[in-house]
Scaffold this motif. Structure first.
Motif, PDB file in Angstrom:
ATOM      1  N   MET A 115      51.108  19.349  -1.216  1.00  0.00           N
ATOM      2  CA  MET A 115      50.318  18.189  -0.781  1.00  0.00           C
ATOM      3  C   MET A 115      50.793  17.750   0.601  1.00  0.00           C
ATOM      4  O   MET A 115      51.987  17.725   0.881  1.00  0.00           O
ATOM      5  N   GLN A 116      49.849  17.414   1.458  1.00  0.00           N
ATOM      6  CA  GLN A 116      50.207  16.975   2.798  1.00  0.00           C
ATOM      7  C   GLN A 116      50.921  15.622   2.755  1.00  0.00           C
ATOM      8  O   GLN A 116      50.742  14.824   1.839  1.00  0.00           O
ATOM      9  N   GLN A 117      51.746  15.393   3.757  1.00  0.00           N
ATOM     10  CA  GLN A 117      52.476  14.136   3.843  1.00  0.00           C
ATOM     11  C   GLN A 117      51.510  12.967   4.008  1.00  0.00           C
ATOM     12  O   GLN A 117      50.552  13.023   4.767  1.00  0.00           O
ATOM     13  N   GLU A 118      51.773  11.915   3.236  1.00  0.00           N
ATOM     14  CA  GLU A 118      50.937  10.725   3.324  1.00  0.00           C
ATOM     15  C   GLU A 118      51.247   9.984   4.619  1.00  0.00           C
ATOM     16  O   GLU A 118      52.400   9.690   4.914  1.00  0.00           O
ATOM     17  N   ARG A 119      50.219   9.646   5.362  1.00  0.00           N
ATOM     18  CA  ARG A 119      50.382   9.047   6.679  1.00  0.00           C
ATOM     19  C   ARG A 119      50.430   7.526   6.578  1.00  0.00           C
ATOM     20  O   ARG A 119      49.541   6.826   7.048  1.00  0.00           O
ATOM     21  N   LEU A 120      51.492   7.027   5.982  1.00  0.00           N
ATOM     22  CA  LEU A 120      51.632   5.577   5.871  1.00  0.00           C
ATOM     23  C   LEU A 120      51.851   4.920   7.222  1.00  0.00           C
ATOM     24  O   LEU A 120      51.625   3.716   7.374  1.00  0.00           O
ATOM     25  N   ASP A 121      52.256   5.702   8.220  1.00  0.00           N
ATOM     26  CA  ASP A 121      52.457   5.115   9.539  1.00  0.00           C
ATOM     27  C   ASP A 121      51.137   4.669  10.156  1.00  0.00           C
ATOM     28  O   ASP A 121      51.121   3.927  11.139  1.00  0.00           O
ATOM     29  N   ALA A 122      50.014   5.090   9.563  1.00  0.00           N
ATOM     30  CA  ALA A 122      48.716   4.646  10.046  1.00  0.00           C
ATOM     31  C   ALA A 122      48.387   3.223   9.577  1.00  0.00           C
ATOM     32  O   ALA A 122      47.478   2.590  10.112  1.00  0.00           O
ATOM     33  N   ILE A 123      49.121   2.729   8.592  1.00  0.00           N
ATOM     34  CA  ILE A 123      48.892   1.381   8.069  1.00  0.00           C
ATOM     35  C   ILE A 123      49.704   0.393   8.887  1.00  0.00           C
ATOM     36  O   ILE A 123      50.886   0.624   9.181  1.00  0.00           O
ATOM     37  N   ARG A 124      49.111  -0.736   9.251  1.00  0.00           N
ATOM     38  CA  ARG A 124      49.809  -1.690  10.098  1.00  0.00           C
ATOM     39  C   ARG A 124      51.052  -2.213   9.392  1.00  0.00           C
ATOM     40  O   ARG A 124      51.110  -2.342   8.157  1.00  0.00           O
ATOM     41  N   LEU A 125      52.048  -2.541  10.178  1.00  0.00           N
ATOM     42  CA  LEU A 125      53.370  -2.898   9.669  1.00  0.00           C
ATOM     43  C   LEU A 125      53.312  -4.097   8.725  1.00  0.00           C
ATOM     44  O   LEU A 125      54.001  -4.128   7.704  1.00  0.00           O
ATOM     45  N   GLY A 126      52.494  -5.082   9.054  1.00  0.00           N
ATOM     46  CA  GLY A 126      52.432  -6.262   8.203  1.00  0.00           C
ATOM     47  C   GLY A 126      51.979  -5.946   6.794  1.00  0.00           C
ATOM     48  O   GLY A 126      52.428  -6.572   5.826  1.00  0.00           O
ATOM     49  N   VAL A 127      51.094  -4.960   6.660  1.00  0.00           N
ATOM     50  CA  VAL A 127      50.617  -4.553   5.335  1.00  0.00           C
ATOM     51  C   VAL A 127      51.693  -3.752   4.610  1.00  0.00           C
ATOM     52  O   VAL A 127      51.997  -3.987   3.433  1.00  0.00           O
ATOM     53  N   ARG A 128      52.297  -2.802   5.298  1.00  0.00           N
ATOM     54  CA  ARG A 128      53.308  -1.947   4.653  1.00  0.00           C
ATOM     55  C   ARG A 128      54.513  -2.736   4.169  1.00  0.00           C
ATOM     56  O   ARG A 128      55.121  -2.397   3.155  1.00  0.00           O
ATOM     57  N   SER A 129      54.865  -3.791   4.878  1.00  0.00           N
ATOM     58  CA  SER A 129      56.067  -4.542   4.513  1.00  0.00           C
ATOM     59  C   SER A 129      55.800  -5.624   3.467  1.00  0.00           C
ATOM     60  O   SER A 129      56.736  -6.273   2.991  1.00  0.00           O
ATOM     61  N   ALA A 130      54.548  -5.811   3.105  1.00  0.00           N
ATOM     62  CA  ALA A 130      54.236  -6.771   2.047  1.00  0.00           C
ATOM     63  C   ALA A 130      54.524  -6.153   0.687  1.00  0.00           C
ATOM     64  O   ALA A 130      54.572  -4.930   0.532  1.00  0.00           O
ATOM     65  N   GLY A 131      54.724  -6.992  -0.304  1.00  0.00           N
ATOM     66  CA  GLY A 131      54.992  -6.514  -1.652  1.00  0.00           C
ATOM     67  C   GLY A 131      53.774  -5.863  -2.276  1.00  0.00           C
ATOM     68  O   GLY A 131      52.633  -6.107  -1.867  1.00  0.00           O
ATOM     69  N   PRO A 132      53.978  -5.006  -3.289  1.00  0.00           N
ATOM     70  CA  PRO A 132      52.849  -4.335  -3.940  1.00  0.00           C
ATOM     71  C   PRO A 132      52.044  -5.306  -4.801  1.00  0.00           C
ATOM     72  O   PRO A 132      52.537  -6.359  -5.208  1.00  0.00           O
ATOM     73  N   VAL A 133      50.800  -4.944  -5.048  1.00  0.00           N
ATOM     74  CA  VAL A 133      49.960  -5.715  -5.956  1.00  0.00           C
ATOM     75  C   VAL A 133      50.291  -5.287  -7.384  1.00  0.00           C
ATOM     76  O   VAL A 133      50.225  -4.102  -7.725  1.00  0.00           O
ATOM     77  N   ARG A 134      50.658  -6.259  -8.195  1.00  0.00           N
ATOM     78  CA  ARG A 134      51.020  -5.964  -9.577  1.00  0.00           C
ATOM     79  C   ARG A 134      49.781  -5.972 -10.459  1.00  0.00           C
ATOM     80  O   ARG A 134      48.821  -6.675 -10.214  1.00  0.00           O
ATOM     81  N   ARG A 135      49.846  -5.186 -11.518  1.00  0.00           N
ATOM     82  CA  ARG A 135      48.731  -5.133 -12.462  1.00  0.00           C
ATOM     83  C   ARG A 135      48.954  -6.179 -13.565  1.00  0.00           C
ATOM     84  O   ARG A 135      49.265  -5.873 -14.711  1.00  0.00           O
ATOM     85  N   ASP A 136      48.798  -7.431 -13.185  1.00  0.00           N
ATOM     86  CA  ASP A 136      48.988  -8.526 -14.132  1.00  0.00           C
ATOM     87  C   ASP A 136      47.686  -8.832 -14.857  1.00  0.00           C
ATOM     88  O   ASP A 136      46.597  -8.607 -14.332  1.00  0.00           O
ATOM     89  N   ARG A 137      47.825  -9.354 -16.048  1.00  0.00           N
ATOM     90  CA  ARG A 137      46.659  -9.795 -16.805  1.00  0.00           C
ATOM     91  C   ARG A 137      47.051 -11.037 -17.598  1.00  0.00           C
ATOM     92  O   ARG A 137      48.109 -11.066 -18.233  1.00  0.00           O
TER      93      ARG A 137
END
Length: 361
Positions: free
Chosen positions: A1-23
């Motif tokens: 699998m090719q390397q995921e290009r996370l560097d294309a995502i702006r820094l403010g988005v990458r450094s934010a916490g993940p979205v949790r699957r809460d219910r």
């Protein structure tokens, strides 16, 4: 699998916490998100569904913006339609305002504690959140001079706040908000999500030219699930915001329900009055308990300080009374507090019982 290009995502988005699957646990009484305890009236649901049945669902809305709803809101506030912007909830309009204004490194001044989305969206757009503390000993009053000084010092692009404030419930005087708007070199964004619970109308501030008011159908109109919010601003500002909300910002469902709600505004005033009466009853009952401090509220929730037994209280309410309230520990200055959405009389009785079992002598 090719390397995921996370560097294309702006820094403010990458450094934010993940979205949790809460219910949310549907078996609990939900008193944590400041929702209306009363559902959208059944007969008005029927009216909205009747109108929807006559609309073609296979077609896009007739225009890129919900102009009939915009016209109806303009008429309610006695403004021109050019001053109204509609989107899917006031939360999206917070994002839209910041998307339209912030460049990386720009400052956003805000009081603290206040609604978390200001800080989150400033971070996503690589802005800098400058927080000005509210003082609990003075009733969380608005620190006008400190906010204005911070805005000038940091050459802020925005000053953002809730009025009334979430999570403290504090109402700010219109004169203080006007003084703040007049003394800053930036836009003042005022989130009025709870305005109807204290009969607040700040549209007179729009004449200053640097004020954007954000409102929602979620609380007063019992439409949190429909996702409808709107901004009020000077025509030149509103025209720019229209460019950054998404094309077709509302579904035909959301627009139809919002129009029905506006046509029956008085019905929701009666629901509001029941909530306010219950808020005062709940506040009075909790304030009598030792070790419990109830802060004044102009909203549909209460901020309550408890004396050292918060976690036990949260667990007791959940496990014994099947009530979920909000732990506001995400605000460090409120680590000893909980926030309680005002419920039905029966739900509020459960809260009072649970608190009494924990703190009653």
């Amino acid at each position: 699998m090719q390397q995921e290009r996370l560097d294309a995502i702006r820094l403010g988005v990458r450094s934010a916490g993940p979205v949790r699957r809460d219910r949310v646990d549907e078996a609990l009484h939900r008193l944590q998100w400041n929702e209306s305890p009363y559902d959208f009236p059944a007969d008005l649901k029927e009216e909205a569904l009747r109108r929807l049945a006559s609309l073609p669902w296979s077609r896009y809305p007739l225009s890129g913006r919900p102009w009939p709803l915009i016209d109806a809101l303009a008429a309610r506030f006695r403004l021109s339609p050019e001053q109204v912007v509609v989107s899917e909830g006031s939360s999206d309009l917070i994002r839209a305002v910041m998307a339209a204004t912030l460049q990386p490194g720009d400052s956003v001044v805000m009081p603290t504690p206040t609604f978390m989305l200001y800080r989150l969206n400033a971070h996503l757009y690589e802005g800098s959140g400058v927080q000005v503390p509210l003082d609990a000993t003075s009733g969380f009053c608005l620190p006008v001079e400190a906010l204005a000084e911070a805005a000038r010092k940091h050459n802020a692009r925005l000053v953002a706040l809730c009025a009334p404030n979430n999570p403290t419930g504090t109402r700010y005087a219109e004169a203080d908000l006007r003084r703040l708007a007049a003394s800053i070199p930036s836009l003042l964004v005022i989130d009025e999500a709870y305005a109807e619970f204290c009969d607040q109308n700040l549209t007179g501030l729009l004449e200053l030219g640097n004020v954007i008011l954000l409102r929602t159908f979620s609380k007063f109109y019992a439409m949190a699930g429909a996702r409808v919010g709107y901004a009020l601003a000077a025509p030149t500002l509103a025209a720019e915001l229209q460019k950054v909300v998404t094309v077709f910002p509302l579904s035909v469902f959301s627009e139809t329900v919002a129009l029905v709600a506006l046509e029956h505004h008085e019905r929701f005033l009666a629901m509001r009055d029941r909530v306010v009466a219950e808020r005062e009853r709940l506040a009075a009952a909790l304030a009598q308990l030792p070790g419990v401090i109830v802060y004044p509220s102009a909203t549909n929730f209460l901020l309550v300080a408890v004396n050292g037994r918060k976690q036990a209280l949260l667990e007791h309410l959940r496990d014994r009374r099947r009530v979920q309230i909000s732990d506001v520990a995400a605000y460090p200055e409120l680590a000893h507090c909980v926030r309680i959405s005002v419920g039905t009389p029966e739900q509020n009785d459960l809260v009072i019982q649970g608190f009494t079992e924990m703190f009653g002598e």
